[in-house]
Enzyme design. Sequence first.
Site, PDB file in Angstrom:
ATOM      1  NE  ARG A  70      26.120  42.061  41.529  1.00  0.00           N
ATOM      2  CZ  ARG A  70      26.669  43.029  40.809  1.00  0.00           C
ATOM      3  NH1 ARG A  70      26.808  44.231  41.333  1.00  0.00           N
ATOM      4  NH2 ARG A  70      27.090  42.813  39.569  1.00  0.00           N
ATOM      5  CB  ILE A  97      24.424  46.107  37.594  1.00  0.00           C
ATOM      6  CG1 ILE A  97      24.728  46.426  39.067  1.00  0.00           C
ATOM      7  CG2 ILE A  97      24.392  44.616  37.348  1.00  0.00           C
ATOM      8  CD1 ILE A  97      23.701  45.877  40.040  1.00  0.00           C
ATOM      9  CB  SER A  98      29.679  48.505  38.268  1.00  0.00           C
ATOM     10  OG  SER A  98      29.545  49.556  37.349  1.00  0.00           O
ATOM     11  CB  THR A  99      32.381  44.196  39.539  1.00  0.00           C
ATOM     12  OG1 THR A  99      33.221  45.303  39.920  1.00  0.00           O
ATOM     13  CG2 THR A  99      32.680  43.795  38.101  1.00  0.00           C
TER      14      THR A  99
END
Length: 315
Positions: A70, A97-99
């Site tokens: 990530r 940026i999504s979880t």
Amino acid sequence: MLGTRHIYALRGTVRRSFSVLNGMSDDLLISMNMGHSIGGTSQASLVESLVKAGVLTTPRVQDVFRKLDRGDFTLHPSPPEDTYANRPLKIGTIATISTPQQHAQVIELLEPHLQPGHAAIDVGCGSGYLTAAMALLVGDSGHVTGVDIVPSLLELSQRNVAKAKLPSTITWKASSGKSILTPGVTYDCIHIGVAVESMDHVDALASQLNPNGGLVVALGYAGAEQTLLKVAKSEAGEITKRAVMSVLCQPLLDEAPAALPPPETRTDKLRRVQAELEAWKAVFEATHERAPTRDDMLNDAVAKELFAQFARLRK
């Protein structure tokens, strides 16, 4: 399959305002509560927490998440406790940026449609994380198209994916608005990373699925709790829709948002305040035919505030 009654109920759900007054749906609360146990200080510990929480369940998806760090997909380097936390991180004007939890949930939903040799598309590719995950799952014989309407995000996706050193199975495309899929082109897997407002739009997207294909898209309105849908097409072409959970996504845009001006630096602000002080001084001298004293400045609310800002910035 969602019948007409279910579709109307779904539309009623996505219109619900997301606020402390109306509260959240049970499934969103459950998802958020689960999310408290997810996170780490490295990709390895993050993946371990996703597996332990039961979010990452498919071995090949777990392998992909172990390979894709990530930290390689954020806009700026952050401390590990932020990078690998279960929360979104800003990557642009309105984008995040999504979880990790949402990334994992989406890929798990789409995994049956991301087999070697499959064709996939990731609309609203943003950071490029899901695009990269899809590419690893379809392999060298498959193909993934990454799409975004924001040029800077499309560039960010390409830079981030390059760090992962993936095979050249990804094509990048700038979106031209709400006509996000090329007419006549079909896919085994479609991921729409933004929310569409109508079931008609969902049906139009589903029409471009291959037999046994799958689509994940959020249905709802900007600023409201939306419903994540999993849409599947059978070998015979029958379409089924399943409401998975409540989400909050950016809406599908007609055009890229205007770029914000760069943030003002300390030096820039000092120059601006100094210029405003000089302008105030010039007006005072023209009015009173003398230079202002310190007391004159302190007795004028505007000059006093500018002087205080100037003093703070000079420290």
